[in-house]
Design a protein around this motif. Structure first.
Motif, PDB file in Angstrom:
ATOM      1  N   ARG A   1       0.854  -1.188   0.000  1.00  0.00           N
ATOM      2  CA  ARG A   1       0.000   0.000   0.000  1.00  0.00           C
ATOM      3  C   ARG A   1       0.888   1.235   0.000  1.00  0.00           C
ATOM      4  O   ARG A   1       1.653   1.451   0.930  1.00  0.00           O
ATOM      5  N   VAL A   2       0.756   2.038  -1.035  1.00  0.00           N
ATOM      6  CA  VAL A   2       1.573   3.241  -1.183  1.00  0.00           C
ATOM      7  C   VAL A   2       0.659   4.449  -1.055  1.00  0.00           C
ATOM      8  O   VAL A   2      -0.341   4.568  -1.761  1.00  0.00           O
ATOM      9  N   SER A   3       1.011   5.347  -0.140  1.00  0.00           N
ATOM     10  CA  SER A   3       0.111   6.465   0.154  1.00  0.00           C
ATOM     11  C   SER A   3       0.898   7.767   0.293  1.00  0.00           C
ATOM     12  O   SER A   3       1.293   8.167   1.376  1.00  0.00           O
ATOM     13  N   PRO A   4       1.135   8.439  -0.830  1.00  0.00           N
ATOM     14  CA  PRO A   4       1.866   9.712  -0.805  1.00  0.00           C
ATOM     15  C   PRO A   4       0.997  10.855  -0.291  1.00  0.00           C
ATOM     16  O   PRO A   4      -0.227  10.790  -0.323  1.00  0.00           O
ATOM     17  N   HIS A   5       1.672  11.886   0.186  1.00  0.00           N
ATOM     18  CA  HIS A   5       0.962  13.089   0.639  1.00  0.00           C
ATOM     19  C   HIS A   5       1.671  14.307   0.048  1.00  0.00           C
ATOM     20  O   HIS A   5       2.535  14.168  -0.822  1.00  0.00           O
ATOM     21  N   ILE A   6       1.334  15.483   0.530  1.00  0.00           N
ATOM     22  CA  ILE A   6       1.818  16.712  -0.095  1.00  0.00           C
ATOM     23  C   ILE A   6       3.318  16.937   0.092  1.00  0.00           C
ATOM     24  O   ILE A   6       3.881  17.840  -0.526  1.00  0.00           O
ATOM     25  N   TYR A   7       3.974  16.115   0.915  1.00  0.00           N
ATOM     26  CA  TYR A   7       5.424  16.221   1.102  1.00  0.00           C
ATOM     27  C   TYR A   7       6.196  15.314   0.141  1.00  0.00           C
ATOM     28  O   TYR A   7       7.418  15.241   0.203  1.00  0.00           O
ATOM     29  N   ASN A   8       5.490  14.600  -0.732  1.00  0.00           N
ATOM     30  CA  ASN A   8       6.137  13.701  -1.694  1.00  0.00           C
ATOM     31  C   ASN A   8       6.136  14.302  -3.095  1.00  0.00           C
ATOM     32  O   ASN A   8       5.316  15.157  -3.417  1.00  0.00           O
TER      33      ASN A   8
END
Length: 376
Positions: free
Chosen positions: A353-360
């Motif tokens: 499960r890969v879950s990027p956010h605004i820091y990626n």
């Protein structure tokens, strides 16, 4: 928008693609929390207004997030707390059924199992759809005996999308209650209670909302705001601001959903941090955040397919969360290889499960696949 890594304390060597597990605090929120913690050193300087002003701001910000009225919001410590409130206030009769998804997160399951057992009702579990279309699978399961549909905007294990507008419409058609856990999408996927009309919607704030642990929000539809709370707290009663008259006991609650607030809702550390995170995210705009994250998950899907791995079709996944699927299960050695290289994701079932956010940004995705390609 572009990458906002500068707002976080993430070292250069760390590739953190695991917001679905735990979102990091903003540096600004951490600073606010530290200042708030120190207030307890001098409680004689703590004004009564701090019991009410910051929570009131939280109601306002949360309402903006979901297109609701501030009076529709309650402060809760967890999703399980919010679902327990819903379970306490929905009448269930013998022979009726409660619909949940297969492998649904347990905080939105256990309360329904107990309610079904106590009411001689049935839990109907929607199986994993072979074609990835959870929406159709849920719609086809709801029937005239359905009393509750407990679901989410995405399956927490791999980001499979559920069309809540369609589910809400079918739920209302059969006269059932819709109870949503939006912990894995709220704040990064646009949501409006006006479009979906849930009876209850709860979310934890420590993942995508970038807030502190043990602090979240519950939306209660106006039609349900006369229900019974779990706790009988002094601060939910009318006139609680007047500390001199707290022993003039009142049966009347504050208006709206305020009766459902948890005890000690005024947490002088968590509330300011949660408010700061909401201010920042609302400032960027949820539509913009969703669009940015979709560029990253689309890129993840592209890279995964190039090396022969499977991901859900674009139409069946949310923009912020994606599962990279292995037919025979995730290789046993892979989690350690990833963590040794400071690439942080989650293993859920047969998926990474890969879950990027605004820091990626895309360089983080490239780093993930550099490690995957060398390890497979």
């Amino acid at each position: 928008m572009d990458c906002q890594r500068k707002l976080f304390d993430i070292p250069d060597g760390v590739t953190y693609l695991n917001a679905a597990y735990m979102g990091p605090l903003l540096k600004s929120a951490a600073e606010i929390g530290e200042k708030a913690l120190r207030k307890k050193l001098t409680p004689w300087d703590l004004p009564i207004s701090d019991f009410f002003g910051p929570p009131n701001r939280f109601y306002e910000l949360s309402a903006k997030l979901i297109d609701a009225n501030p009076d529709d919001i309650a402060i809760v410590p967890s999703v399980s707390y919010g679902t327990a409130i819903a379970a306490k206030n929905i009448a269930v009769k013998s022979g009726q059924n409660i619909v949940v998804m297969a492998d649904q997160f347990p905080s939105n399951v256990y309360a329904w199992r107990e309610l079904a057992e106590n009411s001689n009702a049935e839990i109907i579990t929607v199986p994993w759809p072979d074609d990835g279309d959870w929406t159709s699978a849920i719609l086809n399961t709801i029937n005239d005996q359905t009393v509750i549909v407990a679901t989410a905007n995405a399956h927490w294990t791999n980001g499979s999308y559920i069309d809540l507008v369609a589910v809400g419409k079918k739920t209302r058609t059969v006269g059932a209650s819709l109870v949503l856990d939006l912990t894995q999408t709220l704040g990064v996927v646009p949501f409006s209670v006006k479009d979906i009309d849930p009876d209850y919607m709860v979310t934890g704030g420590y993942k995508w909302l970038l807030g502190p642990y043990s602090f979240g929000m519950l939306y209660v539809a106006p039609r349900n705001q006369g229900g019974k709370p779990i706790e009988e707290s002094w601060i939910t009663r009318k006139g609680a601001e007047d500390f001199a008259k707290l022993v003039d006991y009142k049966d009347e609650y504050e208006p709206g959903a305020r009766r459902f607030d948890m005890g000690e809702k005024s947490n002088f550390i968590n509330v300011p941090m949660a408010n700061e995170a909401l201010e920042v995210m609302l400032g960027f705009g949820i539509d913009h955040i969703a669009a940015y994250l979709k560029t990253l998950t689309d890129y993840i899907a592209e890279r995964a397919r190039k090396i022969g791995l499977n991901v859900a079709d674009d139409k069946f996944r949310v923009p912020n969360l994606i599962g990279i699927n292995f037919d025979d299960g995730v290789p046993e050695h892979l989690p350690k290889v990833l963590s040794d290289n400071k690439v942080f994701v989650s293993i859920r079932g047969n998926s990474i499960r890969v879950s990027p956010h605004i820091y990626n940004d895309k360089s983080d995705v490239d780093r993930l696949f550099d490690v995957l390609e060398s390890a497979l």
